[in-house]
Write a protein that holds these residues in place. Structure first.
Motif, short mmCIF file in Angstrom:
data_model
loop_
_atom_site.label_atom_id
_atom_site.label_comp_id
_atom_site.label_asym_id
_atom_site.label_seq_id
_atom_site.Cartn_x
_atom_site.Cartn_y
_atom_site.Cartn_z
N PRO A 20 0.82 -1.23 0.00
CA PRO A 20 0.00 0.00 0.00
C PRO A 20 0.85 1.28 0.00
CG PRO A 20 -0.87 -1.55 1.58
CD PRO A 20 0.43 -2.10 1.11
N ALA A 21 2.01 1.24 0.65
CA ALA A 21 2.89 2.41 0.64
C ALA A 21 3.39 2.68 -0.78
CB ALA A 21 4.06 2.20 1.59
N LEU A 22 3.72 1.64 -1.52
CA LEU A 22 4.17 1.80 -2.90
C LEU A 22 3.05 2.39 -3.75
CD1 LEU A 22 6.25 1.37 -5.15
CD2 LEU A 22 5.37 -0.93 -5.41
N VAL A 23 1.83 1.88 -3.59
CA VAL A 23 0.70 2.40 -4.37
C VAL A 23 0.44 3.86 -4.01
CG1 VAL A 23 -1.80 2.15 -4.72
CG2 VAL A 23 -0.34 0.13 -4.68
N LEU A 24 0.50 4.21 -2.75
CA LEU A 24 0.29 5.59 -2.32
C LEU A 24 1.36 6.52 -2.89
CD1 LEU A 24 -1.27 7.62 -0.52
CD2 LEU A 24 0.38 7.08 1.27
N CYS A 25 2.61 6.11 -2.85
CA CYS A 25 3.69 6.95 -3.37
C CYS A 25 3.60 7.10 -4.89
CB CYS A 25 5.04 6.39 -2.97
SG CYS A 25 5.38 6.57 -1.21
N LEU A 26 3.18 6.05 -5.59
CA LEU A 26 2.98 6.16 -7.03
C LEU A 26 1.83 7.12 -7.35
CD1 LEU A 26 3.55 2.49 -8.21
CD2 LEU A 26 5.05 4.47 -8.59
N ALA A 27 0.79 7.11 -6.53
CA ALA A 27 -0.32 8.05 -6.71
C ALA A 27 0.14 9.48 -6.47
CB ALA A 27 -1.47 7.69 -5.77
N ILE A 28 0.98 9.69 -5.47
CA ILE A 28 1.52 11.04 -5.21
C ILE A 28 2.38 11.49 -6.38
CG2 ILE A 28 3.14 12.34 -3.74
CD1 ILE A 28 2.11 10.67 -1.38
N THR A 29 3.16 10.58 -6.96
CA THR A 29 3.97 10.92 -8.13
C THR A 29 3.09 11.32 -9.30
OG1 THR A 29 5.69 9.40 -7.40
CG2 THR A 29 5.75 10.07 -9.69
N ALA A 30 2.05 10.54 -9.56
CA ALA A 30 1.14 10.86 -10.67
C ALA A 30 0.45 12.20 -10.44
CB ALA A 30 0.11 9.75 -10.82
N TYR A 31 0.05 12.47 -9.22
CA TYR A 31 -0.58 13.76 -8.90
C TYR A 31 0.40 14.91 -9.10
CZ TYR A 31 -2.79 17.45 -6.15
OH TYR A 31 -3.33 18.64 -5.73
N GLY A 32 1.64 14.73 -8.68
CA GLY A 32 2.66 15.76 -8.88
C GLY A 32 2.94 16.02 -10.35
N LEU A 33 2.99 14.96 -11.15
CA LEU A 33 3.18 15.13 -12.60
C LEU A 33 2.00 15.86 -13.23
CD1 LEU A 33 4.72 11.72 -13.68
CD2 LEU A 33 5.78 13.96 -13.83
N TRP A 34 0.81 15.52 -12.81
CA TRP A 34 -0.38 16.17 -13.35
C TRP A 34 -0.39 17.66 -13.02
CZ3 TRP A 34 -4.65 18.22 -10.60
CH2 TRP A 34 -5.72 18.61 -11.41
N ARG A 35 -0.06 18.00 -11.78
CA ARG A 35 -0.02 19.42 -11.39
C ARG A 35 1.09 20.16 -12.11
NH1 ARG A 35 -1.08 21.12 -5.33
NH2 ARG A 35 -0.02 22.89 -6.25
N HIS A 36 2.23 19.50 -12.30
CA HIS A 36 3.36 20.13 -12.98
C HIS A 36 3.01 20.42 -14.44
CE1 HIS A 36 7.54 21.19 -13.57
NE2 HIS A 36 7.59 20.39 -14.62
N GLN A 37 2.37 19.47 -15.11
CA GLN A 37 1.98 19.68 -16.51
C GLN A 37 0.89 20.72 -16.63
OE1 GLN A 37 0.98 15.79 -17.93
NE2 GLN A 37 3.10 15.27 -18.37
N ARG A 38 -0.04 20.74 -15.70
CA ARG A 38 -1.11 21.73 -15.74
C ARG A 38 -0.55 23.14 -15.54
NH1 ARG A 38 -5.75 22.58 -11.40
NH2 ARG A 38 -3.84 22.62 -10.19
N ALA A 39 0.41 23.28 -14.64
CA ALA A 39 1.01 24.59 -14.40
C ALA A 39 1.84 25.03 -15.61
CB ALA A 39 1.90 24.54 -13.16
N ALA A 40 2.52 24.10 -16.26
CA ALA A 40 3.32 24.45 -17.43
C ALA A 40 2.41 24.86 -18.59
CB ALA A 40 4.19 23.27 -17.84
N ALA A 41 1.26 24.22 -18.74
CA ALA A 41 0.33 24.56 -19.82
C ALA A 41 -0.32 25.91 -19.57
CB ALA A 41 -0.73 23.48 -19.96
#
Length: 82
Positions: free
Chosen positions: A48-69
């Motif tokens: 579950p810790a791995l799944v949670l950290c992967l979700a945090i990574t995906a959320y960070g990538l999404w926010r980073h791309q949204r801010a860049a756009a």
């Protein structure tokens, strides 16, 4: 939090959880010190810790791309001259 902080946290957490999910390697390493009994419930926590950290990574990538756009300048379509 800043987008890059979220992204870095997710990547580091994912890497640590992925390394720790190699339970057989941990059993061998900790068995040398007599500490392998601590890993009886490790899979119930690490997966579950791995799944949670992967979700945090995906959320960070999404926010980073949204801010860049959002910050890119708007381009006008090329207008033909008569």
């Amino acid at each position: 939090m800043k987008d890059t902080t979220i992204l870095k946290t997710g990547i580091v957490g994912s890497a640590i959880a992925a390394i720790c999910c190699a339970t057989p390697i941990l059993v061998m390493a900790l068995g040398a010190f007599g500490l392998s009994t601590w890993l009886g419930w490790a899979d119930y926590v690490l997966i579950p810790a791995l799944v949670l950290c992967l979700a945090i990574t995906a959320y960070g990538l999404w926010r980073h791309q949204r801010a860049a756009a959002c910050c890119r300048p708007q381009t006008q379509p090329n207008k033909r001259k008569p």
